[in-house]
Design an enzyme around this catalytic site. Structure first.
Site, mmCIF file in Angstrom:
data_model
loop_
_atom_site.group_PDB
_atom_site.id
_atom_site.type_symbol
_atom_site.label_atom_id
_atom_site.label_comp_id
_atom_site.label_asym_id
_atom_site.label_seq_id
_atom_site.Cartn_x
_atom_site.Cartn_y
_atom_site.Cartn_z
ATOM 1 N N GLU A 38 0.826 -1.208 0.000
ATOM 2 C CA GLU A 38 0.000 0.000 0.000
ATOM 3 C C GLU A 38 0.869 1.271 0.000
ATOM 4 O O GLU A 38 1.774 1.410 0.835
ATOM 5 C CB GLU A 38 -0.937 -0.018 1.227
ATOM 6 C CG GLU A 38 -1.831 1.206 1.367
ATOM 7 C CD GLU A 38 -2.759 1.422 0.172
ATOM 8 O OE1 GLU A 38 -3.310 0.427 -0.326
ATOM 9 O OE2 GLU A 38 -2.897 2.583 -0.267
ATOM 10 N N THR A 82 -6.140 2.134 -5.266
ATOM 11 C CA THR A 82 -5.882 0.706 -5.063
ATOM 12 C C THR A 82 -6.622 -0.141 -6.081
ATOM 13 O O THR A 82 -6.069 -1.088 -6.648
ATOM 14 C CB THR A 82 -6.324 0.266 -3.650
ATOM 15 O OG1 THR A 82 -5.455 0.830 -2.681
ATOM 16 C CG2 THR A 82 -6.282 -1.246 -3.500
ATOM 17 N N HIS A 197 -1.175 3.602 4.809
ATOM 18 C CA HIS A 197 -2.191 4.351 4.048
ATOM 19 C C HIS A 197 -2.283 5.768 4.597
ATOM 20 O O HIS A 197 -2.254 5.977 5.803
ATOM 21 C CB HIS A 197 -3.544 3.649 4.151
ATOM 22 C CG HIS A 197 -4.573 4.161 3.169
ATOM 23 N ND1 HIS A 197 -5.119 5.417 3.256
ATOM 24 C CD2 HIS A 197 -5.126 3.578 2.084
ATOM 25 C CE1 HIS A 197 -5.968 5.591 2.248
ATOM 26 N NE2 HIS A 197 -5.997 4.482 1.520
ATOM 27 N N ASP A 256 1.210 0.121 -4.968
ATOM 28 C CA ASP A 256 -0.031 0.286 -5.742
ATOM 29 C C ASP A 256 -0.150 1.662 -6.382
ATOM 30 O O ASP A 256 -0.649 1.797 -7.499
ATOM 31 C CB ASP A 256 -1.275 -0.069 -4.919
ATOM 32 C CG ASP A 256 -1.535 0.818 -3.715
ATOM 33 O OD1 ASP A 256 -0.605 1.510 -3.244
ATOM 34 O OD2 ASP A 256 -2.689 0.818 -3.236
ATOM 35 N N HIS A 257 0.311 2.708 -5.679
ATOM 36 C CA HIS A 257 0.210 4.083 -6.196
ATOM 37 C C HIS A 257 1.043 4.970 -5.286
ATOM 38 O O HIS A 257 1.594 4.486 -4.293
ATOM 39 C CB HIS A 257 -1.244 4.566 -6.256
ATOM 40 C CG HIS A 257 -2.013 4.320 -4.978
ATOM 41 N ND1 HIS A 257 -1.778 5.031 -3.820
ATOM 42 C CD2 HIS A 257 -2.970 3.419 -4.675
ATOM 43 C CE1 HIS A 257 -2.577 4.590 -2.871
ATOM 44 N NE2 HIS A 257 -3.309 3.599 -3.346
#
Ligand code: GP9
Ligand code: MN
Length: 423
Positions: A38, A82, A197, A256-257
């Site tokens: 994440e 996500t 996150h 993921d990003h």
């Protein structure tokens, strides 16, 4: 309509990159374990904060003899965050320019990884300690052919172990073990972590590294939650080694990003110790990407690639040719791999020329290109736009209804159910 499908198939056939014989089938018959990192950005790899590594475990994997680590690998997500990352890597199709394909296209026909592998005798499962309906996962996973989805219903969810988006990574991995062991092998699995996150909160007693000192709170604590995530990964690897799964499983890890958006570039200038231009901001969209295959020769690859390339790379490692599939990425390990990496907004990165916010840059100097290279740049820009438009045709038109490879049977999503009472 089906004419559009013909156009798409002609394109994906011409875009196909032949497998590299040195890697094709290197992981044939092995389990697949995806570890979703994440918000993990590549600048964290080997970054030192007060002389200390932030992600010592991931750093060690960049030197593992059976692991390939890609340091010019980019996320290609947009508003679907996500869910876009998942969408891209399960299908080798692009996410949509607006919204999330997960939430709006859940009932489409797909030829996703769990379905392809399910027809080769693989069981499949996603592990995620959050509500199953988040990002519409509990619907679209059926269309992907996932047999099991272990969501929050399957975890303790003790209030003291919760982060904002679900169960903290350490208890999450721990509690996932019996469920993983319930799957027949070979399995195809994905573990979606949540601790790292935004805005990166972490209880004091869980921190093992001091925060950064930029003065931007979420940037500063990002280093602490990334460290926690790194420790949770190490703990899970220790289990994989002890259980023996390590010796017959392919482990794929991807950021993921971005974790730190452009809104925090002032703080990022302090983190990186330099001014951040638009070109640098695009470069910060690099995310770590690792593939570990027992027995495979590892190393650091500087090949340019993105999330769109994950599925063909994995299938070729498993000895499954992607020639007849509609996939927009290409095998990272192929001699014919396409190193032009589109972003969802039409910007792109490549080893020669990059396009950011309508301007073209020399990828090695980061300076704007001169007139002499404009034709080459515009040509790349057109290729990118065509590719994104064709992928959007597939997703918006649900075009995979009209075509399946001979070896593939379309999924009947009514056969899937993720209730806890399933046997
Ligand atoms: C939610 C989690 C976070 O279940 O996967 O999604 P994101 O906010 O990163 O898109
Ligand atoms: Mn995410």
């Amino acid at each position: 309509n089906s004419d559009d499908m013909t156009e798409v198939i002609n394109y994906t056939k011409s875009n196909y990159a032949e497998p590299n014989t040195a890697y094709f089938g290197a992981g044939k018959g092995m389990n697949v374990i995806y570890l979703h990192l994440e918000s993990m950005q590549n600048f964290l790899i080997d970054y030192k904060l007060n002389g200390e590594e932030v992600t010592p475990f991931l750093n060690s994997l960049t030197k593992d003899q059976n692991t390939l680590y890609f340091d010019n690998f980019f996320h290609q997500t947009a508003q679907g965050k996500t869910s876009d990352a998942e969408f891209i890597l399960e299908n080798s199709l692009y996410g949509l320019p607006q919204g999330s394909a997960f939430t709006t296209k859940g009932l489409n026909t797909f030829q996703a990884a769990p379905a392809i592998l399910g027809q080769q005798g693989y069981s499949s499962a996603v592990f995620h300690g959050n509500s199953g309906s988040f990002w519409n996962r509990d619907e679209i996973y059926k269309s992907f052919g996932y047999q099991h989805f272990f969501d929050e219903k399957y975890y303790s969810m003790n209030p003291e172990d919760l982060a904002e988006y679900g169960l903290m990574d350490k208890p999450f991995f721990e509690e996932s073990i019996p469920m993983l062991e319930s799957l027949p092998q070979p399995f195809y699995t994905k573990f979606i972590t949540v601790s790292n996150h935004y805005p990166y909160p972490l209880a004091e007693e869980e921190t093992t590294i001091a925060p950064h000192t930029t003065g931007d709170k979420s940037v500063d604590t990002y280093f602490q939650t990334a460290r926690y995530a790194d420790e949770a990964l190490k703990q899970f690897f220790d289990y994989l080694k002890a259980s023996g799964l390590y010796d017959h499983s392919i482990i794929v890890m991807y950021g993921d990003h971005y974790g730190i958006s452009e809104n925090h570039n002032k703080a990022m200038e302090k983190v990186l110790g330099k001014e951040i231009t638009d070109f640098d901001s695009a470069g910060l969209q690099r995310v770590p990407f690792f593939i570990r295959v027992p027995g495979m020769e590892g190393g650091v690859s500087h090949e340019y690639g993105g999330q769109i390339d994950i599925l063909p790379t994995l299938l070729h490692l498993l000895g499954i040719d992607t020639k007849d599939y509609v996939q927009f990425g290409t095998d990272l390990l192929s001699e014919q791999h396409d190193d032009l990496v589109p972003f969802r907004d039409g910007s792109f990165m490549s080893p020669t020329i990059s396009s950011v916010g309508g301007k073209f840059y020399d990828s090695t100097t980061g300076l704007e290109i001169d007139e002499t290279r404009m034709e080459e740049a515009v040509n790349l820009q057109n290729i990118v736009e065509n590719k994104l438009a064709l992928s959007d045709k597939v997703v918006n038109g649900d075009l995979l209804r009209f075509y399946s490879p001979d070896t593939f049977t379309p999924i009947d999503r009514t056969q899937y159910n993720y209730n806890k009472t399933q046997d």
